[in-house]
Design an enzyme around this catalytic site. Structure first.
Site, PDB file in Angstrom:
ATOM      1  N   ASP A  22       1.263   4.091   2.903  1.00 43.42           N
ATOM      2  CA  ASP A  22       0.274   4.936   2.242  1.00 43.42           C
ATOM      3  C   ASP A  22       0.948   6.084   1.474  1.00 43.42           C
ATOM      4  O   ASP A  22       1.194   5.958   0.277  1.00 43.42           O
ATOM      5  CB  ASP A  22      -0.733   5.457   3.272  1.00 43.42           C
ATOM      6  CG  ASP A  22      -2.048   5.905   2.650  1.00 43.42           C
ATOM      7  OD1 ASP A  22      -2.235   5.711   1.440  1.00 43.42           O
ATOM      8  OD2 ASP A  22      -2.898   6.440   3.382  1.00 43.42           O
ATOM      9  N   ASP A  23       1.228   7.186   2.146  1.00 44.89           N
ATOM     10  CA  ASP A  23       1.834   8.365   1.513  1.00 44.89           C
ATOM     11  C   ASP A  23       2.917   8.939   2.428  1.00 44.89           C
ATOM     12  O   ASP A  23       2.673   9.923   3.144  1.00 44.89           O
ATOM     13  CB  ASP A  23       0.777   9.447   1.247  1.00 44.89           C
ATOM     14  CG  ASP A  23      -0.247   9.020   0.217  1.00 44.89           C
ATOM     15  OD1 ASP A  23       0.118   8.907  -0.965  1.00 44.89           O
ATOM     16  OD2 ASP A  23      -1.415   8.811   0.608  1.00 44.89           O
ATOM     17  N   HIS A  71      -9.832   0.724  -1.846  1.00 48.02           N
ATOM     18  CA  HIS A  71      -9.778   1.296  -0.507  1.00 48.02           C
ATOM     19  C   HIS A  71     -11.142   1.138   0.168  1.00 48.02           C
ATOM     20  O   HIS A  71     -12.182   1.263  -0.474  1.00 48.02           O
ATOM     21  CB  HIS A  71      -9.461   2.790  -0.565  1.00 48.02           C
ATOM     22  CG  HIS A  71      -8.034   3.115  -0.855  1.00 48.02           C
ATOM     23  ND1 HIS A  71      -7.323   2.547  -1.874  1.00 48.02           N
ATOM     24  CD2 HIS A  71      -7.175   3.975  -0.233  1.00 48.02           C
ATOM     25  CE1 HIS A  71      -6.096   3.049  -1.881  1.00 48.02           C
ATOM     26  NE2 HIS A  71      -5.976   3.916  -0.899  1.00 48.02           N
ATOM     27  N   HIS A 126       0.849  -1.206   0.000  1.00 48.55           N
ATOM     28  CA  HIS A 126       0.000   0.000   0.000  1.00 48.55           C
ATOM     29  C   HIS A 126       0.875   1.243   0.000  1.00 48.55           C
ATOM     30  O   HIS A 126       1.204   1.808   1.043  1.00 48.55           O
ATOM     31  CB  HIS A 126      -0.928   0.013   1.216  1.00 48.55           C
ATOM     32  CG  HIS A 126      -2.051   1.002   1.078  1.00 48.55           C
ATOM     33  ND1 HIS A 126      -3.368   0.627   0.915  1.00 48.55           N
ATOM     34  CD2 HIS A 126      -2.059   2.361   1.041  1.00 48.55           C
ATOM     35  CE1 HIS A 126      -4.130   1.705   0.802  1.00 48.55           C
ATOM     36  NE2 HIS A 126      -3.340   2.778   0.879  1.00 48.55           N
ATOM     37  N   HIS A 167       1.271   4.863  -2.508  1.00 46.78           N
ATOM     38  CA  HIS A 167       0.818   5.652  -3.639  1.00 46.78           C
ATOM     39  C   HIS A 167       1.999   6.308  -4.344  1.00 46.78           C
ATOM     40  O   HIS A 167       3.015   6.632  -3.729  1.00 46.78           O
ATOM     41  CB  HIS A 167      -0.187   6.711  -3.185  1.00 46.78           C
ATOM     42  CG  HIS A 167      -1.486   6.132  -2.727  1.00 46.78           C
ATOM     43  ND1 HIS A 167      -2.511   5.841  -3.599  1.00 46.78           N
ATOM     44  CD2 HIS A 167      -1.914   5.770  -1.495  1.00 46.78           C
ATOM     45  CE1 HIS A 167      -3.525   5.338  -2.916  1.00 46.78           C
ATOM     46  NE2 HIS A 167      -3.189   5.287  -1.639  1.00 46.78           N
ATOM     47  N   GLU A 209     -11.529   3.259   5.906  1.00 50.57           N
ATOM     48  CA  GLU A 209     -10.568   4.250   6.392  1.00 50.57           C
ATOM     49  C   GLU A 209     -11.349   5.402   7.022  1.00 50.57           C
ATOM     50  O   GLU A 209     -11.403   5.529   8.243  1.00 50.57           O
ATOM     51  CB  GLU A 209      -9.694   4.750   5.241  1.00 50.57           C
ATOM     52  CG  GLU A 209      -8.676   5.805   5.654  1.00 50.57           C
ATOM     53  CD  GLU A 209      -7.956   6.411   4.457  1.00 50.57           C
ATOM     54  OE1 GLU A 209      -6.886   7.005   4.682  1.00 50.57           O
ATOM     55  OE2 GLU A 209      -8.460   6.334   3.321  1.00 50.57           O
TER      56      GLU A 209
END
Length: 347
Positions: free
Chosen positions: A281-282, A200, A16, A18, A203
């Site tokens: 994630d980011d 997704h 996961h 991005h 969340e």
């Protein structure tokens, strides 16, 4: 007392991450200076930014910062650099397989269209994998705030590159603004071609969002999925069907899903038998890559080394890595438990 084994030597898969969010902060600053892009304070001296996306205004701010960061990627060489550095960072943390998620629509105008953009990303990913020794698969992701027909276009594009590095089809952005079931047609296209379904869910919305991903999109994995813990029945279903949740603790705290890492029900998911693949994630916006997620597992959630090794196994099993490579990685994880290092890690 036995010393804990080094987590950076633990072979693992990262499922996961991005595309823009994988950029190094230093690279963001350098590219912004080169291209004359003004960055807000939240991306410079106040980095990582203080975020809270549980309300509409907070999500808009998060998305605005992400779009500004994306705007510094203007040349093909910037894309090659991003993936080269991301792969090097993964390798340094013991990540031996990476699945990076990209929506070509966000870059198509800059790089000659959807097809040209995807081909650029795939070429850059292949080169980065060869240089780093970490395998890379690409997930094409649709934006749930756009029309489902756009998602079908991306799904058809993704299916044309199954043999060139595309391994899955995702659905990202604010789940409160687009129901998973509206995108079932795109996911049917992707699944028929053999791509993993990795939307997704769970969340910013609750357990029902996860259930919709499973029921309507036939999800193989759920991006985040942490709020599945709100339903014991759903946890049982995920465990029975071995549907992996890509849990991103630092991201969840950064977006206000929880006020602190200790509040997240990671241990509850694990103890219920739900497979977990820890993710960053980011990192560009949350300030932490993959390794700190494993450190949280040990230091906050109380995972033993044997349990941490099982987390790594679950990430590998849920990946789209070639079967022979998965077996090598699983053997290397067993070796880590015995020796505490990566002596058996495949080259």
């Amino acid at each position: 007392m036995e010393m804990p084994r080094p987590l950076d030597a633990l072979p693992k898969a990262h499922l996961h991450l991005h595309f823009t969010g994988s950029m190094r902060h230093s690279t963001l600053l350098e590219l912004a200076a080169e291209h004359g892009v003004h960055l807000p304070d939240a991306l410079v001296q106040d980095w990582p930014p203080k975020l809270r996306a549980t309300d509409e205004r907070g999500w808009f701010r998060f998305q605005r910062l992400y779009d500004i960061a994306r705007s510094v990627l203007r040349r093909e060489q910037d894309v090659y650099r991003l993936l080269r550095e991301a792969a090097a960072d993964e390798a340094a943390e013991g990540s031996r397989w990476l699945e990076i998620q990209v929506d070509p629509s966000g870059y198509a105008q800059r790089f000659g269209g959807l097809t040209a953009t995807l081909e650029l990303v795939l070429d850059a990913a292949g080169r980065a994998a060869r240089e780093s020794g970490t395998g890379i698969g690409v997930i094409v992701a649709a934006n749930r705030t756009r029309h489902p027909l756009d998602a079908k276009t991306l799904a058809r594009l993704a299916t044309q590159y199954v043999d060139r590095g595309v391994v899955g089809f995702g659905l990202s952005n604010d789940e409160r603004r687009g129901r998973a079931r509206d995108f079932d047609g795109a996911f049917r296209i992707a699944k028929r071609a053999g791509l993993l379904a990795v939307p997704h869910g769970g969340e910013l919305s609750g357990a029902a969002s996860v259930a919709e991903c499973v029921d309507d999109l036939a999800a193989d994995r759920v991006g985040h999925g942490i709020r599945a813990a709100e339903s014991g029945r759903l946890l049982d279903r995920l465990a029975d069907r071995q549907i992996t949740c890509e849990v991103c603790p630092t991201s969840n705290v950064g977006l206000g899903v929880a006020t602190g890492a200790a509040e997240l029900p990671v241990r509850r998911l694990f103890d219920a038998g739900v497979p977990i693949a820890l993710g960053a994630d980011d990192p560009l916006l949350f300030g932490a890559r993959l390794l700190p997620q494993y450190e949280l597992a040990r230091e906050v959630y109380g995972f033993t080394d044997a349990e941490v090794a099982e987390l790594a196994r679950q990430s590998v099993r849920a990946s789209a890595a070639p079967e022979a490579y998965r077996k090598e990685l699983l053997a290397a994880i067993d070796g880590w438990l015995v020796t505490g290092d990566a002596a058996r890690l495949p080259a």
